[in-house]
Motif scaffolding. Structure first.
Motif, mmCIF file in Angstrom:
data_model
loop_
_atom_site.group_PDB
_atom_site.id
_atom_site.type_symbol
_atom_site.label_atom_id
_atom_site.label_comp_id
_atom_site.label_asym_id
_atom_site.label_seq_id
_atom_site.Cartn_x
_atom_site.Cartn_y
_atom_site.Cartn_z
ATOM 1 N N MET A 1 0.668 -1.341 0.090
ATOM 2 C CA MET A 1 0.022 0.012 -0.025
ATOM 3 C C MET A 1 0.995 1.334 0.026
ATOM 4 O O MET A 1 1.840 1.294 0.555
ATOM 5 C CB MET A 1 -0.815 -0.073 1.392
ATOM 6 N N CYS A 2 0.437 2.165 -0.627
ATOM 7 C CA CYS A 2 1.199 3.544 -0.823
ATOM 8 C C CYS A 2 0.297 4.661 -0.791
ATOM 9 O O CYS A 2 -0.987 4.476 -0.686
ATOM 10 C CB CYS A 2 1.949 3.626 -2.046
ATOM 11 N N ALA A 3 0.847 5.961 -0.720
ATOM 12 C CA ALA A 3 0.120 6.806 -0.834
ATOM 13 C C ALA A 3 0.580 8.298 -1.843
ATOM 14 O O ALA A 3 1.922 8.090 -1.970
ATOM 15 C CB ALA A 3 -0.327 7.714 0.270
ATOM 16 N N VAL A 4 -0.072 8.725 -2.624
ATOM 17 C CA VAL A 4 0.383 9.713 -3.474
ATOM 18 C C VAL A 4 -0.341 11.062 -3.491
ATOM 19 O O VAL A 4 -1.467 11.177 -2.766
ATOM 20 C CB VAL A 4 -0.029 9.407 -5.060
ATOM 21 N N VAL A 5 0.412 12.068 -3.532
ATOM 22 C CA VAL A 5 -0.189 13.690 -3.369
ATOM 23 C C VAL A 5 0.521 14.496 -4.661
ATOM 24 O O VAL A 5 1.679 14.008 -4.995
ATOM 25 C CB VAL A 5 0.258 14.222 -2.095
ATOM 26 N N GLY A 6 -0.394 15.393 -5.091
ATOM 27 C CA GLY A 6 0.125 16.311 -5.856
ATOM 28 C C GLY A 6 -0.245 17.521 -5.890
ATOM 29 O O GLY A 6 -1.579 17.746 -5.317
ATOM 30 N N VAL A 7 0.442 18.668 -6.156
ATOM 31 C CA VAL A 7 -0.004 20.132 -5.725
ATOM 32 C C VAL A 7 0.265 20.950 -7.006
ATOM 33 O O VAL A 7 1.530 20.965 -7.430
ATOM 34 C CB VAL A 7 0.745 20.579 -4.438
ATOM 35 N N ILE A 8 -0.722 21.644 -7.483
ATOM 36 C CA ILE A 8 -0.522 23.082 -8.050
ATOM 37 C C ILE A 8 -0.623 24.216 -7.253
ATOM 38 O O ILE A 8 -1.944 24.418 -6.859
ATOM 39 C CB ILE A 8 -1.387 22.921 -9.287
ATOM 40 N N GLY A 9 0.393 24.972 -6.917
ATOM 41 C CA GLY A 9 0.341 26.065 -6.190
ATOM 42 C C GLY A 9 0.620 27.276 -6.694
ATOM 43 O O GLY A 9 0.859 27.457 -7.848
ATOM 44 N N LYS A 10 0.518 28.466 -5.846
ATOM 45 C CA LYS A 10 0.987 29.742 -6.540
ATOM 46 C C LYS A 10 2.318 30.261 -5.453
ATOM 47 O O LYS A 10 2.576 31.477 -5.647
ATOM 48 C CB LYS A 10 -0.346 30.747 -5.891
ATOM 49 N N SER A 11 2.806 29.567 -4.713
ATOM 50 C CA SER A 11 4.050 29.506 -4.082
ATOM 51 C C SER A 11 4.704 28.154 -4.014
ATOM 52 O O SER A 11 3.981 27.197 -4.396
ATOM 53 C CB SER A 11 3.813 30.293 -2.551
ATOM 54 N N PRO A 12 6.187 28.316 -3.528
ATOM 55 C CA PRO A 12 6.660 26.860 -3.257
ATOM 56 C C PRO A 12 6.047 25.940 -2.551
ATOM 57 O O PRO A 12 5.379 26.173 -1.683
ATOM 58 C CB PRO A 12 7.912 27.288 -2.347
ATOM 59 N N VAL A 13 5.766 24.782 -3.170
ATOM 60 C CA VAL A 13 5.050 23.684 -2.333
ATOM 61 C C VAL A 13 5.847 22.537 -1.779
ATOM 62 O O VAL A 13 5.137 21.684 -1.340
ATOM 63 C CB VAL A 13 4.199 23.044 -3.758
ATOM 64 N N ASN A 14 6.917 22.803 -1.666
ATOM 65 C CA ASN A 14 8.158 21.598 -1.128
ATOM 66 C C ASN A 14 7.372 21.249 0.180
ATOM 67 O O ASN A 14 7.333 20.385 0.583
ATOM 68 C CB ASN A 14 9.333 21.876 -1.052
ATOM 69 N N GLN A 15 7.008 22.394 1.120
ATOM 70 C CA GLN A 15 6.552 22.257 2.579
ATOM 71 C C GLN A 15 5.275 21.636 2.499
ATOM 72 O O GLN A 15 5.003 20.809 3.600
ATOM 73 C CB GLN A 15 6.728 23.516 3.410
ATOM 74 N N LEU A 16 4.621 21.865 1.630
ATOM 75 C CA LEU A 16 3.070 21.472 1.748
ATOM 76 C C LEU A 16 3.164 20.170 1.157
ATOM 77 O O LEU A 16 2.340 19.091 1.689
ATOM 78 C CB LEU A 16 2.133 22.502 0.475
ATOM 79 N N LEU A 17 3.843 19.777 0.189
ATOM 80 C CA LEU A 17 3.986 18.330 -0.057
ATOM 81 C C LEU A 17 4.569 17.441 1.133
ATOM 82 O O LEU A 17 4.245 16.296 1.473
ATOM 83 C CB LEU A 17 4.974 17.981 -1.216
ATOM 84 N N TYR A 18 5.547 17.838 1.904
ATOM 85 C CA TYR A 18 6.246 17.240 2.925
ATOM 86 C C TYR A 18 5.032 16.911 3.977
ATOM 87 O O TYR A 18 4.814 15.913 4.454
ATOM 88 C CB TYR A 18 7.231 17.982 3.581
#
Length: 484
Positions: A1-18
């Motif tokens: 089992m795994c998990a996936v996530v993706g983000v289209i942002g308006k500012s840096p997304v590294n912290q949001l993905l973390y």
């Protein structure tokens, strides 16, 4: 089992993905990875380990960009080596990164197809590497007469992929210079949802395996991605979607609702917490049919997934509920530990019994499921050592009798304690006085109560019926030979 996530942002997304991967950590603890996009260049970092250990300060600072995807993993197909951590990357066409949750069932066929027709070499045993190359191949064909790509070309590539690929796959990928694409297999076996948040700079989008990742980061849930559907969110934040499969039908994995999902998640418009409460009521009815209730002093959950079911069972039967097994939260989930020796060691580190609650009492332990039985045996022994007179064991799931081939690590029938055993034999194997299982129809009702549009489930680990229609003894023999 795994998990996936993706983000289209308006500012840096590294912290949001973390932060999102931390909220999804329960779905895999072997490896983690993030790939971001900045000025049409991908920045990728992945390694074995927990999210908090993989992404040190230097790694986080290197992940530039306002869009990206992430992944946490435990191995089902393939090995647990670092090279099979995700996201995967291919440079042609256009540059693509991909994260995948699920398991493909026709990998040999796909590997041969890619080599013979496209001269593509697959360097790992990961079915996710196959998946990104199949998509890349179809995108290349769909855009052959164009010097650009658009939504229609991408939707065509996904449609052609559906025709070739079998199994379970919930996918998030990013195409350099274009945006993020997400899609599910035609049965929607594995979960995937999306939502948005409005910021001062504009609307941001997130796609994730579970709604808890969206809500935990302040995003509004829109809905689940439908079976066979593809959604595209370009780098400007424009959203489009299309049904890309011929005969899609929602048949979600039943085990997601019992075990894998966090209780605070919504899945196909079903509250996992509410469904597990309902499972507890149905399980209580099975207990009442099987055991003299006067012979049970306390109900004790085996943390964490079974808590809602155990609480509702105790309430329904008017029996005292006690949190008498204490969990060390810094140990991973034992069912998804990669090997028996690490699982066995983990149980003793993970749980401790409060002796005063068990001494001279008849105990009903409640767990979400009994899979291999190794963990159940050690817990029963622990509870008896703490002074319990009798130990009954109730499972919120039915007997797990068959391997799951759609993304859960159950590759061998011989590893499953309920395969070819009676309940009495299972009780003897785990040293319990009696074992009580959930009825499979009641389990389905626990979920359908909250969404009656779900007419079918993938219940293959309980009933041996595989919805993709391509699983037989030859398939299992190939897996067994490959693992050996």
């Amino acid at each position: 089992m795994c998990a996936v996530v993706g983000v289209i942002g308006k500012s840096p997304v590294n912290q949001l993905l973390y932060d999102s991967l931390l909220l999804l950590q329960h779905r895999g603890q072997e490896a983690a990875g993030i790939a971001t996009l900045h000025n049409n260049k991908f920045y990728l970092y992945k390694s074995k380990g927990l999210v908090k250990d993989v992404f040190h300060k230097e790694a986080m600072l290197s992940l530039l960009g306002h869009s990206g995807i992430g992944h946490v993993r435990y191995s089902t197909a393939g090995s647990s080596s670092s090279e099979e951590a995700q996201p995967f990357y291919v440079n042609s066409p256009f540059g693509i990164t991909l994260s995948h949750n699920g398991n493909l069932t026709n990998t040999d066929e796909l590997r041969e197809y890619l080599y013979k027709n496209s001269k593509r070499h697959i360097n790992t045993t990961s079915d996710s590497e196959l998946l990104i190359n199949i998509f890349a191949d179809e995108l290349s064909y769909a855009s052959l007469n164009f010097n650009y790509i658009n939504d229609d070309i991408i939707f065509k590539a996904v449609s052609e992929l559906h025709k070739k690929v079998r199994g379970a796959y919930s996918v998030i990928l990013e195409i350099s210079g274009y945006g993020i694409v997400a899609f599910k297999d035609p049965y929607g076996i594995r979960p995937l949802c999306f939502g948005y948040q409005n910021t001062e700079k504009g609307k941001e989008w997130m796609i994730a395996s579970e709604s808890v990742a969206l809500e935990g980061n302040g995003f509004n849930i829109v809905r689940d991605v439908n079976p066979g559907e593809a959604i595209i969110i370009n780098l400007n934040g424009d959203f489009s979607h299309k049904q890309c499969a011929n005969n899609p039908k929602l048949i979600p994995c039943l085990f997601e609702y019992v075990y894998f999902a966090r209780p605070d998640s919504l899945m196909n418009n079903v509250s996992i917490y509410e469904a597990r409460l309902c499972m507890g009521e149905y399980l209580a009815m099975q207990v009442a049919k099987t055991i003299n209730l006067m012979d049970i002093d306390i109900v004790v959950p085996i943390p964490d997934s079974s808590r809602p079911s155990a609480m509702q069972l105790a309430n329904f039967l008017n029996i005292n509920y006690r949190e008498a097994l204490i969990k060390n939260r810094y140990i991973g989930r034992t069912f998804i530990m990669p090997g028996h020796s690490s699982r066995r060691k983990s149980v003793k580190q993970k749980l401790n019994a409060i002796g005063s609650e068990f001494k001279n009492k008849n105990v009903l332990l409640v767990d979400d499921s009994i899979v291999r039985g190794n963990t159940s045996l050690e817990i029963v022994e622990m509870v008896r050592a703490a002074g319990a007179k009798k130990v009954y064991f109730a499972s919120a799931a039915p007997q797990v009798k068959f391997p799951n081939v759609y993304g859960i690590d159950m590759p061998n029938k011989t590893e499953l304690i309920a395969h070819n055993k009676t309940n009495e034999e299972i009780a003897k194997s785990i040293k319990a006085d009696r074992v009580i299982y959930q009825n499979i129809d009641d389990l389905k009702k626990s979920i359908q109560k909250f969404n009656n549009s779900i007419n079918e489930f993938d219940a293959s680990c309980f009933d041996g019926k595989y919805i993709t229609g391509d699983i037989d003894d030859n398939y299992f023999n190939k897996i067994s030979n490959r693992n050996n």
